[in-house]
Design an enzyme around this catalytic site. Structure first.
Site, PDB file in Angstrom:
ATOM      1  N   LYS A 158     -73.608 -68.027 -46.416  1.00  0.00           N
ATOM      2  CA  LYS A 158     -74.408 -68.474 -47.765  1.00  0.00           C
ATOM      3  C   LYS A 158     -74.644 -69.939 -47.185  1.00  0.00           C
ATOM      4  CE  LYS A 158     -74.022 -70.238 -52.235  1.00  0.00           C
ATOM      5  NZ  LYS A 158     -73.690 -69.768 -53.558  1.00  0.00           N
ATOM      6  N   LYS A 166     -75.741 -74.731 -56.975  1.00  0.00           N
ATOM      7  CA  LYS A 166     -76.241 -74.326 -58.362  1.00  0.00           C
ATOM      8  C   LYS A 166     -74.850 -74.545 -59.594  1.00  0.00           C
ATOM      9  CE  LYS A 166     -78.871 -70.246 -57.675  1.00  0.00           C
ATOM     10  NZ  LYS A 166     -79.069 -68.396 -58.016  1.00  0.00           N
ATOM     11  N   ARG A 175     -77.708 -89.233 -66.112  1.00  0.00           N
ATOM     12  CA  ARG A 175     -78.660 -88.566 -65.172  1.00  0.00           C
ATOM     13  C   ARG A 175     -78.361 -88.182 -63.930  1.00  0.00           C
ATOM     14  NH1 ARG A 175     -82.421 -92.439 -67.641  1.00  0.00           N
ATOM     15  NH2 ARG A 175     -83.476 -91.449 -69.540  1.00  0.00           N
ATOM     16  N   HIS A 202     -74.405 -59.788 -63.983  1.00  0.00           N
ATOM     17  CA  HIS A 202     -74.090 -60.639 -65.135  1.00  0.00           C
ATOM     18  C   HIS A 202     -74.264 -59.987 -66.371  1.00  0.00           C
ATOM     19  CE1 HIS A 202     -75.368 -64.592 -62.732  1.00  0.00           C
ATOM     20  NE2 HIS A 202     -74.063 -64.415 -62.543  1.00  0.00           N
ATOM     21  N   ARG A 249     -83.519 -67.409 -51.163  1.00  0.00           N
ATOM     22  CA  ARG A 249     -82.115 -67.478 -51.806  1.00  0.00           C
ATOM     23  C   ARG A 249     -81.883 -66.445 -52.787  1.00  0.00           C
ATOM     24  NH1 ARG A 249     -78.888 -73.006 -53.760  1.00  0.00           N
ATOM     25  NH2 ARG A 249     -76.994 -71.773 -54.731  1.00  0.00           N
ATOM     26  N   GLU A 265     -67.617 -61.159 -53.603  1.00  0.00           N
ATOM     27  CA  GLU A 265     -68.688 -62.096 -52.861  1.00  0.00           C
ATOM     28  C   GLU A 265     -68.430 -61.976 -51.528  1.00  0.00           C
ATOM     29  OE1 GLU A 265     -70.769 -62.984 -54.948  1.00  0.00           O
ATOM     30  OE2 GLU A 265     -70.037 -64.037 -56.753  1.00  0.00           O
ATOM     31  N   HIS A 273     -75.990 -59.136 -58.956  1.00  0.00           N
ATOM     32  CA  HIS A 273     -75.757 -59.886 -60.037  1.00  0.00           C
ATOM     33  C   HIS A 273     -76.833 -59.762 -61.246  1.00  0.00           C
ATOM     34  CE1 HIS A 273     -73.503 -62.387 -57.203  1.00  0.00           C
ATOM     35  NE2 HIS A 273     -73.094 -63.108 -57.949  1.00  0.00           N
ATOM     36  N   ASN A 309     -78.355 -63.116 -54.929  1.00  0.00           N
ATOM     37  CA  ASN A 309     -78.210 -62.720 -56.019  1.00  0.00           C
ATOM     38  C   ASN A 309     -77.875 -61.297 -56.196  1.00  0.00           C
ATOM     39  OD1 ASN A 309     -79.409 -63.125 -59.607  1.00  0.00           O
ATOM     40  ND2 ASN A 309     -78.209 -64.808 -58.431  1.00  0.00           N
ATOM     41  N   GLU A 364     -84.126 -71.772 -54.385  1.00  0.00           N
ATOM     42  CA  GLU A 364     -84.527 -70.497 -54.682  1.00  0.00           C
ATOM     43  C   GLU A 364     -86.015 -70.379 -55.128  1.00  0.00           C
ATOM     44  OE1 GLU A 364     -81.545 -67.374 -57.040  1.00  0.00           O
ATOM     45  OE2 GLU A 364     -82.370 -69.085 -58.091  1.00  0.00           O
ATOM     46  N   HIS A 383     -66.105 -62.218 -63.153  1.00  0.00           N
ATOM     47  CA  HIS A 383     -67.352 -62.188 -62.186  1.00  0.00           C
ATOM     48  C   HIS A 383     -67.159 -61.026 -61.051  1.00  0.00           C
ATOM     49  CE1 HIS A 383     -71.055 -63.980 -61.144  1.00  0.00           C
ATOM     50  NE2 HIS A 383     -70.496 -64.163 -59.816  1.00  0.00           N
TER      51      HIS A 383
HETATM   52  N1  LIG Z   1     -72.624 -71.640 -58.604  1.00  0.00           N
HETATM   53  C1  LIG Z   1     -72.407 -70.415 -57.760  1.00  0.00           C
HETATM   54  O1  LIG Z   1     -73.206 -70.455 -57.025  1.00  0.00           O
HETATM   55  C2  LIG Z   1     -71.486 -69.585 -58.328  1.00  0.00           C
HETATM   56  C3  LIG Z   1     -71.160 -68.430 -57.371  1.00  0.00           C
HETATM   57  C4  LIG Z   1     -70.392 -67.511 -57.657  1.00  0.00           C
HETATM   58  C5  LIG Z   1     -69.769 -67.471 -58.983  1.00  0.00           C
HETATM   59  N2  LIG Z   1     -70.243 -68.380 -59.840  1.00  0.00           N
HETATM   60  C6  LIG Z   1     -69.412 -68.415 -61.023  1.00  0.00           C
HETATM   61  O2  LIG Z   1     -68.136 -68.908 -60.953  1.00  0.00           O
HETATM   62  C7  LIG Z   1     -67.081 -68.080 -61.864  1.00  0.00           C
HETATM   63  C8  LIG Z   1     -66.249 -67.358 -61.305  1.00  0.00           C
HETATM   64  O3  LIG Z   1     -65.387 -68.046 -60.523  1.00  0.00           O
HETATM   65  P1  LIG Z   1     -63.838 -67.642 -60.368  1.00  0.00           P
HETATM   66  O4  LIG Z   1     -63.680 -66.197 -60.212  1.00  0.00           O
HETATM   67  O5  LIG Z   1     -63.471 -68.587 -59.343  1.00  0.00           O
HETATM   68  O6  LIG Z   1     -63.373 -67.833 -61.729  1.00  0.00           O
HETATM   69  P2  LIG Z   1     -62.254 -68.958 -62.693  1.00  0.00           P
HETATM   70  O7  LIG Z   1     -62.670 -70.241 -62.168  1.00  0.00           O
HETATM   71  O8  LIG Z   1     -62.430 -68.749 -64.002  1.00  0.00           O
HETATM   72  O9  LIG Z   1     -60.880 -68.639 -61.832  1.00  0.00           O
HETATM   73  C9  LIG Z   1     -60.494 -67.145 -62.352  1.00  0.00           C
HETATM   74  C10 LIG Z   1     -58.773 -67.531 -62.725  1.00  0.00           C
HETATM   75  O10 LIG Z   1     -57.995 -67.739 -61.514  1.00  0.00           O
HETATM   76  C11 LIG Z   1     -57.096 -69.155 -62.006  1.00  0.00           C
HETATM   77  N3  LIG Z   1     -57.082 -69.930 -60.932  1.00  0.00           N
HETATM   78  C12 LIG Z   1     -57.797 -70.497 -60.083  1.00  0.00           C
HETATM   79  N4  LIG Z   1     -57.193 -70.881 -58.798  1.00  0.00           N
HETATM   80  C13 LIG Z   1     -56.265 -70.445 -58.988  1.00  0.00           C
HETATM   81  C14 LIG Z   1     -54.866 -70.461 -58.077  1.00  0.00           C
HETATM   82  N5  LIG Z   1     -55.251 -71.143 -56.831  1.00  0.00           N
HETATM   83  N6  LIG Z   1     -53.805 -70.097 -58.459  1.00  0.00           N
HETATM   84  C15 LIG Z   1     -53.750 -69.205 -59.447  1.00  0.00           C
HETATM   85  N7  LIG Z   1     -54.756 -69.014 -60.518  1.00  0.00           N
HETATM   86  C16 LIG Z   1     -55.973 -69.770 -60.037  1.00  0.00           C
HETATM   87  C17 LIG Z   1     -58.164 -69.634 -63.083  1.00  0.00           C
HETATM   88  O11 LIG Z   1     -57.677 -70.370 -63.956  1.00  0.00           O
HETATM   89  C18 LIG Z   1     -58.810 -68.640 -63.718  1.00  0.00           C
HETATM   90  O12 LIG Z   1     -57.754 -68.222 -64.897  1.00  0.00           O
HETATM   91  C19 LIG Z   1     -68.133 -67.572 -62.890  1.00  0.00           C
HETATM   92  O13 LIG Z   1     -68.515 -68.527 -63.946  1.00  0.00           O
HETATM   93  C20 LIG Z   1     -69.576 -67.477 -62.103  1.00  0.00           C
HETATM   94  O14 LIG Z   1     -70.722 -67.365 -62.608  1.00  0.00           O
HETATM   95  C21 LIG Z   1     -71.116 -69.463 -59.388  1.00  0.00           C
HETATM   96  O1  LIG Z   2     -75.837 -69.237 -54.685  1.00  0.00           O
HETATM   97  C1  LIG Z   2     -76.638 -68.267 -55.432  1.00  0.00           C
HETATM   98  O2  LIG Z   2     -77.826 -68.288 -55.385  1.00  0.00           O
HETATM   99  C2  LIG Z   2     -76.118 -67.228 -55.988  1.00  0.00           C
HETATM  100  O3  LIG Z   2     -76.990 -66.347 -56.529  1.00  0.00           O
HETATM  101  C3  LIG Z   2     -74.795 -66.928 -55.817  1.00  0.00           C
HETATM  102  C4  LIG Z   2     -73.865 -66.100 -57.154  1.00  0.00           C
HETATM  103  O4  LIG Z   2     -72.757 -65.505 -56.551  1.00  0.00           O
HETATM  104  C5  LIG Z   2     -73.597 -66.780 -58.249  1.00  0.00           C
HETATM  105  O5  LIG Z   2     -72.937 -66.179 -59.051  1.00  0.00           O
HETATM  106  C6  LIG Z   2     -74.753 -67.612 -59.096  1.00  0.00           C
HETATM  107  O6  LIG Z   2     -74.126 -68.379 -59.878  1.00  0.00           O
HETATM  108  C7  LIG Z   2     -75.646 -66.844 -59.625  1.00  0.00           C
HETATM  109  O7  LIG Z   2     -76.576 -67.440 -60.098  1.00  0.00           O
HETATM  110  P1  LIG Z   2     -77.850 -67.303 -61.099  1.00  0.00           P
HETATM  111  O8  LIG Z   2     -78.952 -68.273 -60.639  1.00  0.00           O
HETATM  112  O9  LIG Z   2     -77.833 -65.808 -61.249  1.00  0.00           O
HETATM  113  O10 LIG Z   2     -77.333 -67.869 -62.260  1.00  0.00           O
HETATM  114 ZN   LIG Z   3     -71.654 -64.613 -58.027  1.00  0.00          ZN
END
Ligand SMILES: NC(=O)c1ccc[n+]([C@@H]2O[C@H](COP(=O)([O-])OP(=O)(O)OC[C@H]3O[C@@H](n4cnc5c(N)ncnc54)[C@H](O)[C@@H]3O)[C@@H](O)[C@H]2O)c1
Ligand SMILES: O=C(O)C(=O)C[C@@H](O)[C@H](O)[C@H](O)COP(=O)(O)O
Ligand SMILES: [Zn+2]
Length: 377
Positions: free
Chosen positions: A229, A146, A125, A254, A243, A188, A250, A247, A239, A266
């Site tokens: 951010k 998130k 949990r 997405h 917030r 981003e 996105h 997006n 959100e 992404h």
């Molecule tokens: N939670 C949020 O608010 C939020 C915001 C933006 C994106 N996201 C999510 O994040 C993901 C995309 O993130 P990302 O672009 O970091 O992708 P990722 O984590 O898949 O990394 C991209 C690639 O780079 C490699 N990598 C990572 N660090 C490295 C380094 N220092 N040197 C060499 N290679 C390296 C990874 O192994 C992978 O192959 C998506 O799933 C997206 O939905 C979430």
């Molecule tokens: O932090 C947020 O809020 C965002 O929307 C950041 C986005 O860059 C990110 O990709 C996030 O994961 C998108 O969220 P979702 O709610 O559309 O799944």
């Molecule tokens: Zn994003």
């Protein structure tokens, strides 16, 4: 030098620390945040990040500070943001003796951060976790709490708001990022400029940053983008409304990412989404042709795609219906009105979206620069 941004989260405030060499400081930083050295740590990373030794360095630092650390490695790539991996990690954590007092360390890009954060939000949990971002894009994903896994039908459909207790961002880890991942992260950064820092946007227009620029400049760039951010997350952490501006790009992005089978990454999908969504805003007469062109040019200058790929339109629309902002009878989008001004609207019509998609095609007739040009797919 390091930069620290404090995030005033409803659960508890946490610091985002950005600087060189922090991977080797993780253990002392956890102690400084009041994590008792008798609690067990569980590190999650992916096999690509592990190859560069970043997870090893975090573990060494934590062990030297007196912590016991177990670790698990998932395959790199967004397909790993799955229930199957979450279940595997829960079981590995149980075997490693991780209790509610335990702390998870997510060492990697946004994929590891979202998956690790989701596991931390749900295991027993909810346990504490720390984001240790290793991609530029993760300046975004590591902040704001998130966390999610993907369903086969669409991205991020199951998740939570679960803020980390710290974000520890060693900018030197970015030196090994492939060019494609650096540029994806810039999507981003540009988005954050578009939403809330017009000077950052203008600086990127004047001098695009298309590869790792060294630790000082990387730290400064990340600090500026992350500040936007942080500000928005603090205004509306869960959100309720504001917030949703984060997006922008996105809603379409997405769907593109999903329908491409994650072949489009992404950040690249967000760039395509920004193009299409800016066409919607321009079609409404909100975004000037000049600001739309500035956005397209700055994305392209960072090696990002700015035209829609050949994807089955029906599938794109089907995935768009799963968007979490989507109401029963309306499309909700965050749309740019100008550089530095993004708004949320509840009334985007299918026809507007289809026309904007058409205008974003590589061979599009953009209607002679007048809103409303271009045909439906
Ligand atoms: N939670 C949020 O608010 C939020 C915001 C933006 C994106 N996201 C999510 O994040 C993901 C995309 O993130 P990302 O672009 O970091 O992708 P990722 O984590 O898949 O990394 C991209 C690639 O780079 C490699 N990598 C990572 N660090 C490295 C380094 N220092 N040197 C060499 N290679 C390296 C990874 O192994 C992978 O192959 C998506 O799933 C997206 O939905 C979430
Ligand atoms: O932090 C947020 O809020 C965002 O929307 C950041 C986005 O860059 C990110 O990709 C996030 O994961 C998108 O969220 P979702 O709610 O559309 O799944
Ligand atoms: Zn994003």
């Amino acid at each position: 030098m390091t930069t620290t941004l404090r995030v005033q989260s409803a659960r508890r405030p946490y610091d985002v620390t950005i600087g060189p060499g922090l991977l080797d400081e993780t253990g002392p930083m956890l102690l400084a945040r009041g994590v008792d050295p008798t609690v067990k740590l569980f590190l999650v990373t992916d096999d690509e990040v592990a190859r560069f030794g970043y997870a090893e360095r975090v573990m060494d630092s934590c062990r030297q500070a007196g912590f016991a650390v177990a670790a698990a490695v998932v395959p790199a790539g967004d397909a790993s943001k799955s229930f199957a991996n979450a279940e595997r990690l829960y079981q590995e954590m149980l075997r490693a003796g991780i209790r509610r007092s335990g702390v998870l360390l997510a060492v990697g890009g946004g994929m590891v951060g979202d998956l690790g954060g989701f596991v931390a939000a749900t295991y027993q949990r909810g346990i504490r976790y720390v984001q240790v971002p290793t991609t530029l894009l993760a300046h975004d994903s590591s902040i704001g709490g998130k966390v999610a896994v993907n369903l086969p039908e669409a991205k991020n459909l199951v998740g939570a708001f679960h803020p980390p207790i710290a974000v520890i961002f060693d900018v030197t880890a970015l030196s090994s990022l492939p060019a494609r991942e650096w540029c994806g992260g810039m999507a981003e950064v540009i988005k954050h400029g578009l939403i809330g820092d017009p000077q950052l946007f203008a600086d990127l227009e004047a001098a695009p940053v298309t590869s790792y620029p060294g630790p000082e400049r990387a730290e400064a760039l990340i600090a500026r983008a992350a500040a936007v951010k942080v500000r928005i997350v603090e205004e509306d952490e869960h959100e309720a409304w504001r917030r949703m501006v984060l997006n922008v790009g996105h809603t379409v992005g997405h769907a593109v990412e999903q329908v491409s089978g994650y072949q489009i990454h992404h950040g690249e999908a967000v760039a395509i989404g920004l193009r299409v969504e800016s066409e919607i805003a321009w079609g409404r007469g909100w975004l000037s042709a000049d600001d739309k062109d500035r956005l397209i040019r700055v994305l392209a200058a960072h090696g990002l795609p700015v035209t829609v790929p050949q994807l089955p339109w029906d599938e794109v629309v089907a995935v768009l219906h799963h968007d979490k902002k989507h109401g029963d009878d309306h499309w909700t989008f965050a749309l740019p009105r100008a550089v530095g001004d993004v708004v949320i609207v509840r009334d985007v019509r299918y026809e507007e979206l289809a026309a904007a998609w058409s205008r974003s095609a590589a061979d599009a007739d953009t209607g002679g620069g007048k809103p409303g040009g271009g045909g439906a797919p």
